[in-house]
Motif scaffolding. Structure first.
Motif, mmCIF file in Angstrom:
data_model
loop_
_atom_site.group_PDB
_atom_site.id
_atom_site.type_symbol
_atom_site.label_atom_id
_atom_site.label_comp_id
_atom_site.label_asym_id
_atom_site.label_seq_id
_atom_site.Cartn_x
_atom_site.Cartn_y
_atom_site.Cartn_z
ATOM 1 N N VAL A 52 2.878 0.583 -9.130
ATOM 2 C CA VAL A 52 2.498 -0.563 -9.942
ATOM 3 C C VAL A 52 2.332 -1.797 -9.044
ATOM 4 C CG1 VAL A 52 4.856 -1.257 -10.596
ATOM 5 C CG2 VAL A 52 2.949 -1.754 -12.115
ATOM 6 N N GLY A 53 1.187 -2.415 -9.139
ATOM 7 C CA GLY A 53 0.916 -3.599 -8.326
ATOM 8 C C GLY A 53 0.421 -3.309 -6.917
ATOM 9 N N ALA A 54 0.304 -2.021 -6.545
ATOM 10 C CA ALA A 54 -0.158 -1.696 -5.193
ATOM 11 C C ALA A 54 -1.635 -2.042 -5.042
ATOM 12 C CB ALA A 54 0.054 -0.211 -4.897
ATOM 13 N N LEU A 55 -2.008 -2.519 -3.848
ATOM 14 C CA LEU A 55 -3.420 -2.789 -3.583
ATOM 15 C C LEU A 55 -4.205 -1.490 -3.577
ATOM 16 C CD1 LEU A 55 -3.086 -5.399 -0.701
ATOM 17 C CD2 LEU A 55 -3.818 -5.836 -3.049
ATOM 18 N N GLY A 56 -3.576 -0.437 -3.119
ATOM 19 C CA GLY A 56 -4.244 0.856 -3.054
ATOM 20 C C GLY A 56 -3.331 1.872 -2.422
ATOM 21 N N ALA A 57 -3.895 3.046 -2.166
ATOM 22 C CA ALA A 57 -3.088 4.128 -1.604
ATOM 23 C C ALA A 57 -3.873 4.882 -0.539
ATOM 24 C CB ALA A 57 -2.660 5.089 -2.707
ATOM 25 N N LEU A 58 -3.120 5.397 0.417
ATOM 26 C CA LEU A 58 -3.680 6.276 1.432
ATOM 27 C C LEU A 58 -3.071 7.655 1.195
ATOM 28 C CD1 LEU A 58 -5.413 6.175 4.089
ATOM 29 C CD2 LEU A 58 -3.244 6.035 5.314
ATOM 30 N N VAL A 59 -3.924 8.630 0.923
ATOM 31 C CA VAL A 59 -3.417 9.989 0.733
ATOM 32 C C VAL A 59 -3.683 10.759 2.018
ATOM 33 C CG1 VAL A 59 -3.595 12.132 -0.591
ATOM 34 C CG2 VAL A 59 -3.898 9.927 -1.753
ATOM 35 N N ILE A 60 -2.617 11.131 2.698
ATOM 36 C CA ILE A 60 -2.772 11.846 3.967
ATOM 37 C C ILE A 60 -2.834 13.346 3.689
ATOM 38 C CG2 ILE A 60 -1.814 12.243 6.269
ATOM 39 C CD1 ILE A 60 -0.394 9.612 6.104
ATOM 40 N N VAL A 61 -3.790 14.005 4.330
ATOM 41 C CA VAL A 61 -3.862 15.456 4.165
ATOM 42 C C VAL A 61 -3.835 16.139 5.522
ATOM 43 C CG1 VAL A 61 -5.192 15.230 2.035
ATOM 44 C CG2 VAL A 61 -6.385 15.699 4.157
ATOM 45 N N ILE A 120 0.882 -1.163 0.000
ATOM 46 C CA ILE A 120 0.000 0.000 0.000
ATOM 47 C C ILE A 120 0.923 1.217 0.000
ATOM 48 C CG2 ILE A 120 -1.657 1.348 1.357
ATOM 49 C CD1 ILE A 120 -2.856 -1.277 2.351
ATOM 50 N N VAL A 121 0.589 2.192 -0.821
ATOM 51 C CA VAL A 121 1.396 3.406 -0.894
ATOM 52 C C VAL A 121 0.792 4.459 0.033
ATOM 53 C CG1 VAL A 121 2.142 5.268 -2.430
ATOM 54 C CG2 VAL A 121 2.101 2.899 -3.254
ATOM 55 N N ILE A 122 1.633 5.160 0.743
ATOM 56 C CA ILE A 122 1.173 6.242 1.615
ATOM 57 C C ILE A 122 1.740 7.540 1.067
ATOM 58 C CG2 ILE A 122 1.165 7.149 3.961
ATOM 59 C CD1 ILE A 122 1.039 4.382 4.980
ATOM 60 N N ALA A 123 0.846 8.386 0.579
ATOM 61 C CA ALA A 123 1.295 9.601 -0.093
ATOM 62 C C ALA A 123 0.762 10.836 0.619
ATOM 63 C CB ALA A 123 0.834 9.574 -1.546
ATOM 64 N N GLY A 124 1.188 11.973 0.146
ATOM 65 C CA GLY A 124 0.748 13.234 0.742
ATOM 66 C C GLY A 124 1.882 14.233 0.714
ATOM 67 N N GLY A 125 1.573 15.478 0.993
ATOM 68 C CA GLY A 125 2.582 16.536 0.948
ATOM 69 C C GLY A 125 3.618 16.398 2.054
ATOM 70 N N PHE A 126 4.527 17.344 2.096
ATOM 71 C CA PHE A 126 5.583 17.305 3.106
ATOM 72 C C PHE A 126 5.016 17.517 4.504
ATOM 73 C CE2 PHE A 126 8.252 18.315 -0.623
ATOM 74 C CZ PHE A 126 9.108 17.229 -0.510
ATOM 75 N N GLY A 127 5.501 16.706 5.431
ATOM 76 C CA GLY A 127 5.153 16.914 6.825
ATOM 77 C C GLY A 127 3.728 16.594 7.223
ATOM 78 N N VAL A 128 3.028 15.798 6.420
ATOM 79 C CA VAL A 128 1.624 15.499 6.759
ATOM 80 C C VAL A 128 1.485 14.309 7.712
ATOM 81 C CG1 VAL A 128 0.596 16.459 4.672
ATOM 82 C CG2 VAL A 128 1.318 14.064 4.695
ATOM 83 N N GLY A 129 2.574 13.572 7.916
ATOM 84 C CA GLY A 129 2.508 12.447 8.839
ATOM 85 C C GLY A 129 2.692 11.082 8.189
ATOM 86 N N LYS A 130 3.290 11.044 7.021
ATOM 87 C CA LYS A 130 3.497 9.764 6.329
ATOM 88 C C LYS A 130 4.421 8.850 7.130
ATOM 89 C CE LYS A 130 5.235 11.874 2.747
ATOM 90 N NZ LYS A 130 5.041 13.292 3.123
ATOM 91 N N THR A 131 5.567 9.390 7.503
ATOM 92 C CA THR A 131 6.533 8.575 8.239
ATOM 93 C C THR A 131 5.978 8.183 9.607
ATOM 94 O OG1 THR A 131 8.318 9.699 7.082
ATOM 95 C CG2 THR A 131 8.917 8.501 9.078
ATOM 96 N N THR A 132 5.286 9.106 10.234
ATOM 97 C CA THR A 132 4.671 8.814 11.532
ATOM 98 C C THR A 132 3.691 7.647 11.405
ATOM 99 O OG1 THR A 132 4.861 11.152 12.091
ATOM 100 C CG2 THR A 132 3.388 9.837 13.454
ATOM 101 N N ALA A 133 2.878 7.670 10.355
ATOM 102 C CA ALA A 133 1.899 6.602 10.145
ATOM 103 C C ALA A 133 2.596 5.257 9.932
ATOM 104 C CB ALA A 133 0.993 6.941 8.955
ATOM 105 N N VAL A 134 3.621 5.260 9.103
ATOM 106 C CA VAL A 134 4.343 4.006 8.849
ATOM 107 C C VAL A 134 4.952 3.498 10.158
ATOM 108 C CG1 VAL A 134 6.314 2.954 7.654
ATOM 109 C CG2 VAL A 134 4.823 4.532 6.408
#
Ligand SMILES: Nc1nc2c(ncn2[C@@H]2O[C@H](COP(=O)(O)OP(=O)(O)OP(=O)(O)O)[C@@H](O)[C@H]2O)c(=O)[nH]1
Ligand SMILES: [Mg+2]
Lengths: 120, 201
Positions: free
Chosen positions: B107-116, B22-36
């Motif tokens: 490619v091949g990802a089940l889906g994505a989480l876009v953090i805002v 699963i891909v975790i996307a979003g702008g800078f500093g939105v909490g991607k690394t924190t979520a992972v």
């Protein structure tokens, strides 16, 4: 000499930076989540290898992804991919790549849902 | 040299697990690394992903000049689903100019989480656009930075101009179960998308 491009032994000898001008000797498009596991052949051949290839063989005695290999050995992911693909072509590692149909695979999605639901 | 020889066989003779992601996307500093970090069973790892002509080759969009090279930091973690399946989470900065790296990741990802982050909503536009165009099932997750939302979710939906089909959730990137639930929303979306595809004539 360039006619031997698909010989994995040749590809193992070439430095990474030479790859950009060449047609794929080995399939280097391995996904970053592909799993890498050292084979018995790899484990017994470790003394024949040097530098990063040797490190990969040692590291992947515990199965991990190409991305983990890159992160742990501080390699660029592109380099890790090439090295892993070469080692796989030689039979030193076994790789398991993701299935292309996974995003459409209802049973797989359900399985991941169940797995996550059981996290506490 | 000889003393380092390890003649013992590989410990685990079983085959490697099937990787899914699963891909975790979003702008800078939105909490991607924190979520992972909140949900990964290993401390998040970072890799400097360099995309070269090799990656460009497999970019079906054909937008990529063949010699382009760039470096982006990407954080990732993983979760063991069961004996034979391992889920990877890849957190990636959602910048336009990294678009060509996304193909590789997505490619091949089940889906994505876009953090805002509702304070900087437009930071997530590139990610939303990308997943919409690429046909990747995604969920928009509003990170509750202050424990409260300063926007109504409907306002967020309106501001992002995402269709009603895109699930919108709120979550706290610092809490494991909250991240788990956001990922479950992605998977449920992926499931219904796959169901529709399978049922299509
Ligand atoms: N209060 C609060 N702080 C948070 C939350 N999520 C993340 N943070 C903080 O916000 C900052 C940025 O979070 P990161 O997880 O590093 O964000 P990121 O998206 O990985 O950032 P980049 O990789 O730099 O793009 C960190 O200092 C976090 O501790 C949250 O839910 N609430
Ligand atoms: Mg980060």
């Amino acid at each position: 000499m360039s006619g031997r491009a698909d010989d994995p032994d040749v590809s193992l000898l070439r430095p990474y930076l030479m790859t950009s001008g060449r047609t794929k000797p080995v399939d280097h498009t391995i996904e970053i989540e592909a799993q890498v596991m050292t084979s018995n052949l790899g484990a017994t051949s470790v003394q024949n290898l040097t530098f990063e290839r040797r490190d990969i063989i040692s590291l992947c005695r515990r199965t991990m992804s190409v991305a983990e290999v890159a992160a742990m050995l501080k390699l660029h992911i592109g380099v890790a991919r090439v090295l892993v693909a070469d080692l796989a072509a030689l039979g030193y590692v076994v790789i398991r790549r993701p299935e292309a149909e996974t995003p459409q695979d209802l049973r797989m999605i359900e399985r991941v849902i169940r797995g996550l639901e059981s996290l506490r | 040299m000889d003393s380092n020889r390890s003649a013992d066989p590989v410990l685990a003779p079983k085959k490697p697990p099937a990787p899914v992601k699963i891909v975790i996307a979003g702008g800078f500093g939105v909490g991607k690394t924190t979520a992972v970090a909140s949900i990964s069973e290993i401390p998040p790892l970072r890799t400097e992903a360099v995309m070269t002509s090799a990656a460009a080759e497999i970019d079906r969009t054909g937008h990529v000049p063949s010699k382009t090279t760039t470096t982006v930091a990407m954080d990732f973690g993983c979760i063991t689903i069961d004996d034979d399946v391992k889920l990877y989470l890849f957190g990636t900065p959602g910048q336009d100019r990294f678009g060509f790296m996304w193909h590789d990741l997505v490619v091949g990802a089940l889906g994505a989480l876009v953090i805002v982050d509702t304070r900087r909503l437009d930071d997530c536009y590139p990610a939303v656009d990308y997943f919409e165009k690429a046909g990747v099932p995604f969920v928009v997750a509003v990170n509750k930075f202050d424990g409260m939302l300063n926007h109504d979710l409907n306002d967020v939906r309106w501001a992002l101009a995402v269709s009603d089909e895109v699930p919108l959730v709120t979550f706290d990137a610092r809490e494991k179960l909250s991240v788990r639930d956001a990922l479950l929303a992605v998977l449920r979306k992926a499931f219904s998308r796959a169901q529709t595809r399978t049922a299509a004539p």
